[in-house]
Design a protein around this motif. Structure first.
Motif, PDB file in Angstrom:
ATOM      1  N   SER A 556       0.827  -1.198   0.000  1.00 25.76           N
ATOM      2  CA  SER A 556       0.000   0.000   0.000  1.00 25.76           C
ATOM      3  C   SER A 556       0.867   1.256   0.000  1.00 25.76           C
ATOM      4  CB  SER A 556      -0.926  -0.007   1.216  1.00 25.76           C
ATOM      5  OG  SER A 556      -1.695   1.164   1.274  1.00 25.76           O
ATOM      6  N   MET A 557       1.924   1.243   0.803  1.00 22.65           N
ATOM      7  CA  MET A 557       2.827   2.387   0.851  1.00 22.65           C
ATOM      8  C   MET A 557       3.523   2.591  -0.495  1.00 22.65           C
ATOM      9  SD  MET A 557       4.431   1.659   4.653  1.00 22.65           S
ATOM     10  CE  MET A 557       5.550   3.072   4.657  1.00 22.65           C
ATOM     11  N   SER A 560       1.015   3.831  -3.244  1.00 19.06           N
ATOM     12  CA  SER A 560       0.620   5.227  -3.055  1.00 19.06           C
ATOM     13  C   SER A 560       1.728   6.172  -3.491  1.00 19.06           C
ATOM     14  CB  SER A 560       0.246   5.484  -1.590  1.00 19.06           C
ATOM     15  OG  SER A 560       1.356   5.295  -0.736  1.00 19.06           O
ATOM     16  N   GLN A 564       0.092   8.365  -6.170  1.00 21.80           N
ATOM     17  CA  GLN A 564      -0.298   9.623  -5.540  1.00 21.80           C
ATOM     18  C   GLN A 564       0.899  10.525  -5.223  1.00 21.80           C
ATOM     19  OE1 GLN A 564      -2.675   8.607  -2.072  1.00 21.80           O
ATOM     20  NE2 GLN A 564      -3.524   6.834  -3.124  1.00 21.80           N
ATOM     21  N   GLN A 566       2.806  10.301  -2.873  1.00 16.24           N
ATOM     22  CA  GLN A 566       2.961  10.471  -1.426  1.00 16.24           C
ATOM     23  C   GLN A 566       2.738   9.121  -0.753  1.00 16.24           C
ATOM     24  OE1 GLN A 566       0.025  13.301  -0.163  1.00 16.24           O
ATOM     25  NE2 GLN A 566      -1.685  11.901  -0.407  1.00 16.24           N
ATOM     26  N   MET A 567       3.283   8.964   0.423  1.00 20.28           N
ATOM     27  CA  MET A 567       3.236   7.681   1.109  1.00 20.28           C
ATOM     28  C   MET A 567       1.965   7.554   1.953  1.00 20.28           C
ATOM     29  SD  MET A 567       6.041   6.092   3.745  1.00 20.28           S
ATOM     30  CE  MET A 567       7.373   6.287   2.554  1.00 20.28           C
ATOM     31  N   GLU A 568       1.190   6.514   1.678  1.00 14.88           N
ATOM     32  CA  GLU A 568      -0.004   6.252   2.486  1.00 14.88           C
ATOM     33  C   GLU A 568       0.387   5.505   3.749  1.00 14.88           C
ATOM     34  OE1 GLU A 568      -4.131   3.626   2.244  1.00 14.88           O
ATOM     35  OE2 GLU A 568      -3.066   4.129   0.412  1.00 14.88           O
ATOM     36  N   ARG A 569      -0.078   5.967   4.879  1.00 14.39           N
ATOM     37  CA  ARG A 569       0.244   5.333   6.160  1.00 14.39           C
ATOM     38  C   ARG A 569      -0.923   4.443   6.558  1.00 14.39           C
ATOM     39  NH1 ARG A 569       4.433   8.975   7.590  1.00 14.39           N
ATOM     40  NH2 ARG A 569       5.185   7.419   9.059  1.00 14.39           N
ATOM     41  N   VAL A 570      -0.653   3.168   6.730  1.00 13.90           N
ATOM     42  CA  VAL A 570      -1.689   2.202   7.093  1.00 13.90           C
ATOM     43  C   VAL A 570      -1.808   2.137   8.610  1.00 13.90           C
ATOM     44  CG1 VAL A 570      -2.430  -0.203   6.913  1.00 13.90           C
ATOM     45  CG2 VAL A 570      -1.182   0.866   5.013  1.00 13.90           C
TER      46      VAL A 570
END
Length: 647
Positions: A556-557, A560, A564, A566-570
């Protein structure tokens, strides 16, 4: 062979079902049976080509193979090459390496064997396999290779009429074999040729034994076939043992449609089905990667309709600009067959895939930024996992991690196996080592057994292993601490990665149909009893359940960052964690009170008062959604110091 509009329309009926099932299985729960319809069509056409050639004494196996290569390989190879190019930009190293492997096996027509060894067709993980659908092409190609060889060999010894009877009898025997292995060996039955060959051979029977049907009855035969096919699409589902005897219905339906030979049918000869039938092979090829894109990048359901439209558009373009290219199939000399151009397309795709594999998915600065490398490093798993997580004569291989005196034994399921390497590193700091007694999908319960919901086969190996380990711990390692680590709530509550629910499949003394309170009480009671059996000879430590974040953290990171920038934080709400683990906590607390087990609590390292986090400062703690990686284990490693300092 004269063009058959009814068969072309039947292709459309097959591909529509497969596409709808893959994009949304609830629309057509048994749509995967469209592949079985394709198999019947292939068998009919191939048998016609072979027997007509033998009867005219001008059949050439090499020419037959080249004609099949010209038909199948170009679109397949170009699909693989395009996916490998796109994968360079959008896939994690793990996924890119897997794509390289699958592309190579696809153009080698061995992908059905690859997927048989990897996963079930209906597993959630299958939606990340970009070329999963090529398994059926591999089955067909294997049939194309073997079938003419057998028939040509038979032709040297027996008459054409006797050969027809051999095909008929072999079809019947093949169906019986298919039914038997589906219930004994379900995954192999789904993917491998021996249990699928009868479906193609019944198409051959349709060619060899055509029905003599009056015109006024043809419509009834056709409509009966259509009803059998459509009934299969809607009345079976992925929970149906497949192929098995249920596959007889869509296969028989395709057989009837072929026998009816209605070229003016409103069903198979309408303009829409004419076009979809003509494009069906390319639609089949291109639709599945679009399905994977929607899943892989977590796109919303509106993209399903775009995906279906694109499948048809790409199918049309692929048919027009790739399939319709005429390649030479008749050569004067045997060596001239090496001039078959599609073979070189396959070679390019295969070599490219091999390069990706040999470079480990290009997990380096050549392809990735420093931030992406940090994230992808979190995906790495224990290199000894495959060997150490297997059973040898029903017992654990007892791998050791660390060095020196044995400080502890780690037992449990895949959550224990995920932590074992990091625990070994921590033990080494205390001049010691740990023994790995973990086994994936094996919750630490004495006597537990699982029941395969499709085949009703019972597997006692986990419960028997736990029983052996209780004895071994007392006899061979008396006084050595036992650390028990399990994803306990998977059995007690079920999966939390998606919204689907499934009945329980792990039991001890009684089979339950649902995960009700009685089921949970039964499992909890036996879990506590098992822990207490270990405490009779060994100190026992219980690790609080690791948070299950539901979303693959590093993937996921990584995605993203690509999509996007940018890094998505789960993260998971702490309240959700507490609610899910309530029964597991109670079970552990009961074991503490009943027989003196001790608790190891990693939660303060992984969660704050509001959330449980999937990373720390952009560095993933998990290698998927619920298994800690080596860094995650390092973060929680101080909880094990109590074990190593006291023993």
């Amino acid at each position: 062979m004269q063009f058959r509009e009814d068969i072309n329309g039947l292709r459309a009926i097959a591909v529509i079902a497969v596409v709808l099932f893959h994009f949304n299985s609830s629309w057509m729960p048994g749509g995967f049976a469209g592949v079985d319809v394709f198999f019947v069509i292939s068998g009919f056409l191939m048998t016609g080509i072979i027997f007509k050639g033998l009867e005219q004494q001008k059949f050439s196996i090499l020419r037959f193979y080249v004609a099949r290569a010209n038909r199948i390989i170009p679109a397949l190879a170009i699909l693989c090459i395009i996916l490998l190019i796109l994968g360079w930009f959008y896939l994690t190293p793990q996924d890119y390496k897997a794509l390289g492997k699958h592309a190579t096996s696809s153009v080698a027509f061995a992908s059905n064997v690859t997927y048989w060894l990897e996963t079930s067709y209906f597993d959630p993980s299958s939606y990340e396999k970009w070329l999963l659908h090529t398994w059926s092409l591999s089955v067909e190609w294997q049939f194309y290779v073997i079938y003419p060889l057998v028939l040509v060999a038979l032709y040297k010894f027996i008459s054409i009429e006797m050969m027809k009877k051999v095909v008929l009898i072999s079809t019947i025997l093949g169906f019986v074999f298919c039914v038997l292995v589906t219930y004994k060996w379900s995954k192999g039955a789904y993917f491998l040729l021996p249990s699928r060959a009868w479906e193609m051979m019944i198409g051959g029977v349709a060619y060899l034994y055509p029905f003599s049907i009056k015109d006024k009855h043809k419509k009834l035969v056709e409509w009966t076939g259509i009803a059998l096919i459509l009934g299969s699409y809607f009345l079976i589902s992925k929970d149906t043992p497949w192929p098995g005897y249920f596959a007889f219905f869509p296969v028989l339906g395709a057989f009837f449609v072929i026998q009816a030979q209605r070229n003016n049918s409103i069903i198979t000869s309408n303009i829409v089905f004419k076009k979809l039938g003509a494009w069906s092979y390319s639609i089949y090829l291109w639709h599945w990667p679009l399905v994977v894109i929607i899943y892989y990048f977590s796109l919303n359901n509106n993209y399903i309709y775009i995906g279906i439209a694109l499948s048809v558009l790409l199918g049309f373009l692929s048919n027009k600009y790739i399939e319709k290219v005429k390649f030479k199939s008749d050569f004067n000399k045997r060596l001239d067959y090496l001039k078959c151009k599609p073979l070189y397309l396959a070679l390019i795709a295969g070599i490219t895939g091999y390069i990706v594999i040999s470079n480990n998915g290009f997990d380096s600065e050549i392809r990735l930024t420093s931030e992406q490398l940090v994230v992808t490093n979190g995906m790495h798993r224990n290199s000894r996992e495959e060997y150490c997580g297997t059973l040898i004569d029903g017992d654990s291989p007892s791998c050791r991690y660390g060095s020196g005196e044995i400080k502890a034994i780690v037992i449990g399921d895949s959550h224990a196996r995920a932590l074992i390497e990091g625990i070994g590193v921590q033990a080494k700091l205390f001049n010691g080592s740990v023994i790995d007694w973990g086994l994936s999908a094996c919750n630490t319960i004495d006597g537990v057994y699982t029941i395969n919901l499709k085949s009703n086969q019972i597997d006692y190996s986990c419960g028997e292993l736990v029983s052996k380990l209780i004895t071994r711990a007392g006899n061979e390692f008396k006084g050595v601490p036992i650390i028990i680590i399990n994803r306990t709530s998977l059995n007690l509550v079920g999966r939390n990665e998606d919204k689907t629910s499934s009945p329980p499949d792990s039991f001890v003394d009684k089979v339950f149909q649902t995960r009700n309170d009685a089921y949970r009480e039964s499992l909890v009671s036996h879990m506590v009893d098992t822990i207490c059996e270990f405490t009779e000879n060994n100190p026992v430590y219980l690790l609080r359940p690791v948070p299950e974040l539901k979303i693959n953290v590093p993937k996921s990171m990584f995605r993203s960052m690509l999509t996007q920038n940018q890094m998505e934080r789960v993260k998971l709400p702490k309240l959700e964690y507490d609610t899910r683990q309530k029964t597991a906590y109670q079970m552990q607390n009961n074991a503490v009170q009943k027989c003196g087990a001790k608790i190891l609590n990693p939660i303060p390292f992984l969660c704050d008062s509001e959330f449980c986090h999937g990373d720390i400062d952009g560095k993933p703690l998990y290698f998927d959604d619920d298994h800690l990686n080596l860094y995650g284990t390092k973060i929680i490693s101080p909880v094990f110091d109590e074990v190593f300092m006291n023993h």
